[in-house]
Design a protein around this motif. Structure first.
Motif, short mmCIF file in Angstrom:
data_model
loop_
_atom_site.label_atom_id
_atom_site.label_comp_id
_atom_site.label_asym_id
_atom_site.label_seq_id
_atom_site.Cartn_x
_atom_site.Cartn_y
_atom_site.Cartn_z
N MET A 76 46.12 38.03 36.47
CA MET A 76 45.12 37.86 37.53
C MET A 76 44.08 36.81 37.16
O MET A 76 43.63 36.04 38.01
N TRP A 131 46.26 33.12 37.22
CA TRP A 131 46.75 32.58 38.50
C TRP A 131 45.97 33.22 39.65
O TRP A 131 46.00 34.43 39.85
N LYS A 132 45.31 32.40 40.41
CA LYS A 132 44.46 32.88 41.49
C LYS A 132 45.25 33.55 42.60
O LYS A 132 44.73 34.43 43.30
N SER A 133 46.50 33.15 42.80
CA SER A 133 47.31 33.81 43.82
C SER A 133 47.60 35.26 43.43
O SER A 133 47.59 36.17 44.27
N VAL A 134 47.85 35.49 42.12
CA VAL A 134 48.06 36.85 41.64
C VAL A 134 46.77 37.66 41.80
O VAL A 134 46.80 38.83 42.19
N GLU A 135 45.64 37.04 41.50
CA GLU A 135 44.37 37.72 41.66
C GLU A 135 44.12 38.09 43.11
O GLU A 135 43.66 39.21 43.41
N ALA A 136 44.42 37.17 44.03
CA ALA A 136 44.21 37.46 45.45
C ALA A 136 45.08 38.59 45.94
O ALA A 136 44.70 39.35 46.84
N PHE A 137 46.26 38.76 45.33
CA PHE A 137 47.18 39.81 45.74
C PHE A 137 46.76 41.18 45.22
O PHE A 137 46.78 42.17 45.94
N GLU A 161 43.69 41.99 43.38
CA GLU A 161 42.27 42.31 43.18
C GLU A 161 41.70 43.29 44.21
O GLU A 161 40.97 44.22 43.84
#
Length: 280
Positions: free
Chosen positions: A112, A115-121, A123
């Motif tokens: 998270m 990679w910001k995409s993983v964080e957005a998913f 978080e």
């Protein structure tokens, strides 16, 4: 000029003279010896006040046992009730649930933070679960896993995993951008950035996060042992409550504090040894 009178240089050399320490000044450090004496002094004062109110008759023994009574009950717990087994079971539950949470949360938190995409998913869900008390899951966990060890491990797991995940993500995500750009300049790829820049740089912060959350895990184990448990410090405290034995209750609380303090000091010592370079 008087040759017998020393000349005090003016300028940078004079400013380099050692500064005199001022007592109780904001942010003024104290020596290790003074820190140890002050810490022990508080415990001595606390026990003295406790003894004054209990032995002096200001508080009924039904509500608060005296230090002497607590010591007698402690000896009784170890000699007649096998309290060492209860301590071992509680320590196993805390570290078992905490290790499970660490195995899941640290990789997820690193992903998270990287990679910001993983964080957005993840978080929003992780943040939502972080505010849910672990004790609220106990009825469901009893239905799903029964009242055995699995249920108790899962209570500590749920209470720790979301906290670790978010704190690790914040630690990894706050990496210095100049170091990342420098690594790219030197030819590193994305995998190398994660393995050689982000994870090593965040390792001291991750270790400190684990130390803090381990302290929180000790607060969950008592909740896990209050229901459907036949062993553990929490089970002993519950039985002592039914008997109005405040001496055993207080001793159980103190034992938890002592074990937590020992584990905290051990974690600190390990972190200093593994990441001594972080303080340079």
């Amino acid at each position: 000029m008087n040759p017998s009178k020393p000349v005090i240089p003016a300028g940078p050399a004079a400013s380099a003279a050692p500064r005199r320490r001022r007592a109780l000044a904001p942010l003024e450090p104290v020596s290790a010896r003074a820190r140890w004496l002050l810490g022990v002094g508080f415990f001595v004062l606390f026990v003295a006040v406790w003894a004054f109110f209990t032995l002096g008759g200001f508080v009924s023994p039904t509500f608060l046992a005296s230090p002497a009574t607590m010591v007698k009950e402690a000896v009784l717990l170890f000699t007649e009730y096998n309290f060492s087994y209860d301590i071992g079971m509680t320590v196993w539950r805390v570290f078992g649930g905490f290790v499970l949470a660490t195995v899941v949360a640290v990789p997820l938190g690193i992903a998270m933070g990287t990679w910001k995409s993983v964080e957005a998913f993840f978080e929003p869900f992780v943040s939502f679960c972080r505010y849910l008390p672990a004790s609220a899951f106990i009825p469901l966990l009893i239905l799903w896993a029964g009242i055995g060890e699995t249920q108790k491990l899962l209570v500590i797991f749920i209470g720790s995993v979301f906290q670790i995940t978010l704190m690790v993500a914040v630690t990894v995500g706050s990496a210095r951008r100049d170091l990342v750009e420098a690594a790219y300049t030197l030819g590193a790829n994305s995998r190398g950035i994660v393995a050689r820049v982000l994870i090593p740089g965040a390792a001291p912060g991750i270790a400190e996060t684990l130390r803090l959350v381990l302290g929180w895990a000790w607060t969950y184990v008592i909740v896990a042992e209050l229901i459907g448990s036949s062993s553990g410090i929490g089970h002993m405290i519950t039985d002592s409550q039914a008997l109005l034995n405040t001496g055993q209750i207080i001793f159980g609380i103190i034992v938890i504090g002592i074990i937590g303090l020992i584990s905290d000091f051990a974690f600190k010592a390990l972190n200093r040894r593994l990441f001594a370079w972080s303080t340079l």
